[in-house]
Design a protein around this motif. Structure first.
Motif, PDB file in Angstrom:
ATOM      1  N   GLU A 171       0.702   5.424   0.182  1.00  0.00           N
ATOM      2  CA  GLU A 171      -0.100   6.633   0.376  1.00  0.00           C
ATOM      3  C   GLU A 171       0.764   7.817  -0.034  1.00  0.00           C
ATOM      4  O   GLU A 171       1.869   8.000   0.468  1.00  0.00           O
ATOM      5  N   SER A 172       0.232   8.613  -0.942  1.00  0.00           N
ATOM      6  CA  SER A 172       0.910   9.856  -1.284  1.00  0.00           C
ATOM      7  C   SER A 172       0.117  10.997  -0.675  1.00  0.00           C
ATOM      8  O   SER A 172      -0.913  10.777  -0.035  1.00  0.00           O
ATOM      9  N   THR A 194       0.853  -1.184   0.000  1.00  0.00           N
ATOM     10  CA  THR A 194       0.000   0.000   0.000  1.00  0.00           C
ATOM     11  C   THR A 194       0.888   1.233   0.000  1.00  0.00           C
ATOM     12  O   THR A 194       1.835   1.314   0.791  1.00  0.00           O
ATOM     13  N   LYS A 236      -1.691  12.753  -2.173  1.00  0.00           N
ATOM     14  CA  LYS A 236      -2.962  12.826  -2.898  1.00  0.00           C
ATOM     15  C   LYS A 236      -3.906  11.676  -2.588  1.00  0.00           C
ATOM     16  O   LYS A 236      -5.096  11.893  -2.409  1.00  0.00           O
ATOM     17  N   ALA A 237      -3.400  10.442  -2.612  1.00  0.00           N
ATOM     18  CA  ALA A 237      -4.309   9.303  -2.546  1.00  0.00           C
ATOM     19  C   ALA A 237      -3.581   8.040  -2.121  1.00  0.00           C
ATOM     20  O   ALA A 237      -2.359   7.997  -2.063  1.00  0.00           O
ATOM     21  N   ALA A 238      -4.380   7.009  -1.851  1.00  0.00           N
ATOM     22  CA  ALA A 238      -3.834   5.699  -1.548  1.00  0.00           C
ATOM     23  C   ALA A 238      -3.844   4.858  -2.811  1.00  0.00           C
ATOM     24  O   ALA A 238      -4.758   4.958  -3.627  1.00  0.00           O
TER      25      ALA A 238
END
Lengths: 119, 385
Positions: free
Chosen positions: A55-56, A53, A58-60
């Motif tokens: 996560e940035s 996984t 911005k989003a996962a």
């Protein structure tokens, strides 16, 4: 040998061990990465399993296992400092796996084919 | 700049007067509130965020609605009282050259939009959310019909210059901003252009919002960017900055189903509009809101500090216990706080669970992650009071 998946992973084969990371294109699209969760060493994985996984800011997003096999090593450095992936994605590997059938890697794109895909 | 008949999301996004500059600066354009806007520049969200807190950043917020209201009588009192019919804020008490935060409410006490309003002489200058501006305009025109004229300003850009170096960068262009304090509003000429400047913003930092004629916007933006302290920043940094500052995003943290009291925005309802005040009530939903001001609301917006490094994002359910079956609320905004180097979120929980330090659990990819209720803002604000 280096191969690329449609999910923007790079795979490097050495004997029957495959090192998995994400491409520069993927890192750029994700933006600043702030969290990475890796699979466990010894974990049996198969194509389609979401094993990482990311996560940035911005989003996962998830990364699927490219091949069937067993996780042999994970890169703790990118867990501690996820920004390493943005800085140098081709060296900031995620995990290594022992592939049941290493020859299956040949099914994936070579560099030219991958570059065509993201062009 | 805008077309009132359009609604966000249809067809190609509109362009702000700074569109070409965004492209020239390498902005990564996305559609937001019906406009093409940069989510980030090549520096990236994290660096843009941290630069804003350390120096100053320039944001294009031209998608937001700039609305001018003037009473039919021309009198300030009539304009103020007209706006008070749609908002729970004390408008009449606003001194010339000052600005306040307000909420448009609906009959159930929910929030139609949040906005800033400034008094310039006898007129009101509003800034409303881009995604709500067409509906706000229609609402204001319907409710203020006859009492006041309501005009959407279509020929101006809106720039936000935010951060501790904002005053120096604006002063370097000869703008007389040094004597302004937080929430002051002043008209002034900058680089020959007629600008309306407020000392405010939505990042938690000291800074300014500058309403500038569209044709002069690019020259002003470039002159500000020429200052060594100023870098461009996009929507991504704007969102993480406002989250750290504990500020609400309309459509996420507040909407038509959340009341001002639930949203912890009761501070924006001044005494004079509350029960027993000189002009109590008189806005949509006043019955519900005035009662909640006294009795409290059943749920409340709170800050949340999830454990670990994984961001907990909007929509994540919140639980009172690690193994509780039913959620008690959900996250409305969440992400990674670059200043805290940790995840931060906001959400609604029952009032009984809303005290800081209370341990809740957020569901993240099927797991329950502990999250402590935390005071807002997450990062102290640095307004020039």
């Amino acid at each position: 040998m280096i191969r690329f998946t449609e999910d923007h992973e790079w795979l490097e084969l050495d004997g029957d061990v495959v090192t998995v990371g994400i491409t520069e294109h993927a890192a750029e699209q994700l933006g600043d990465i702030v969290f990475i969760e890796l699979p466990e060493v010894g974990q049996k994985i198969a194509p389609g399993d979401e094993v990482v996984t990311i996560e940035s800011v911005k989003a996962a997003s998830d990364i699927a296992a490219p091949l069937e096999g067993v996780v042999t090593e994970i890169n703790e450095k990118i867990v501690e400092n996820p920004a390493l992936v943005n800085e140098d994605p081709m060296n900031a590997w995620f995990f290594r796996m022992k592939a049941d059938d290493p020859s299956a890697i040949e099914e994936f794109m070579d560099e030219d084919a991958y570059k065509d895909m993201i062009a | 700049m805008t077309d009132e008949t359009r609604t966000p999301g249809d067809e190609a996004p509109l362009r702000t007067p700074l569109h070409d500059l965004h492209l020239a600066l390498g902005g990564k354009m996305v559609a937001f509130a019906g406009y093409a806007l940069p989510v980030q520049y090549p520096a990236g969200v994290l660096k843009e965020h941290l630069h804003t807190r350390a120096a100053a950043s320039l944001f294009d917020v031209s998608h937001m609605g700039q609305i001018a209201i003037r009473a039919a009588s021309g009198l300030w009192e009539d304009a103020a009282l007209a706006l008070e019919t749609v908002t729970c804020a004390d408008v009449l008490g606003l001194a010339p050259g000052r600005q306040r935060y307000g909420l448009f409410t609906n009959e159930n006490g929910g929030i139609l939009d949040d906005f800033m309003f400034a008094r310039e002489g006898d007129a009101l200058a509003l800034v409303v959310n881009g995604a709500c501006k067409a509906a706000d305009l229609a609402h204001l025109r319907a409710r203020l019909d006859g009492a006041a004229s309501v005009r959407m300003i279509e020929d101006r850009a809106l720039l936000a210059l935010q951060g501790p170096m904002a005053e120096a960068a604006l002063a370097a262009l000869g703008a007389p901003v040094g004597t302004m304090r937080f929430m002051d509003a002043r008209r002034m000429t900058i680089l020959g252009a007629d600008c309306f400047v407020t000392r405010s913003g939505y990042t938690g930092e000291d800074g300014f919002e500058i309403s500038v004629p569209a044709e002069a916007a690019r020259a002003l933006a470039e002159a500000l960017l020429d200052h060594e302290a100023v870098e461009p920043a996009g929507l991504g940094a704007r969102d993480s900055l406002r989250l750290e500052a504990g500020l609400c995003l309309y459509g996420a943290d507040i909407d038509e189903t959340t009341t001002p009291v639930e949203a912890d925005l009761a501070w924006s309802i001044q005494k004079t509009r509350r029960a027993g005040g000189a002009r109590q009530g008189g806005f949509p939903g006043a019955e519900v809101i005035l009662r909640q001001l006294i009795e409290g609301a059943p749920r409340r917006r709170v800050g949340l500090r999830p454990e670990g490094r994984a961001p907990v994002r909007a929509g994540a359910p919140l639980f009172a216990d690690e193994d509780a079956a039913a959620p008690v609320g959900h996250v409305t905004s969440g992400g990674f706080s670059p200043t805290l180097q940790a995840p931060a979120a906001m959400g609604y929980v029952p009032a009984a669970l809303a005290e800081p330090g209370r341990r809740l659990f957020a569901e993240l990819r099927g797991r329950r992650v502990p999250a402590l209720v935390a005071p807002l803002p997450f990062v102290p604000t640095s307004y020039k009071r």
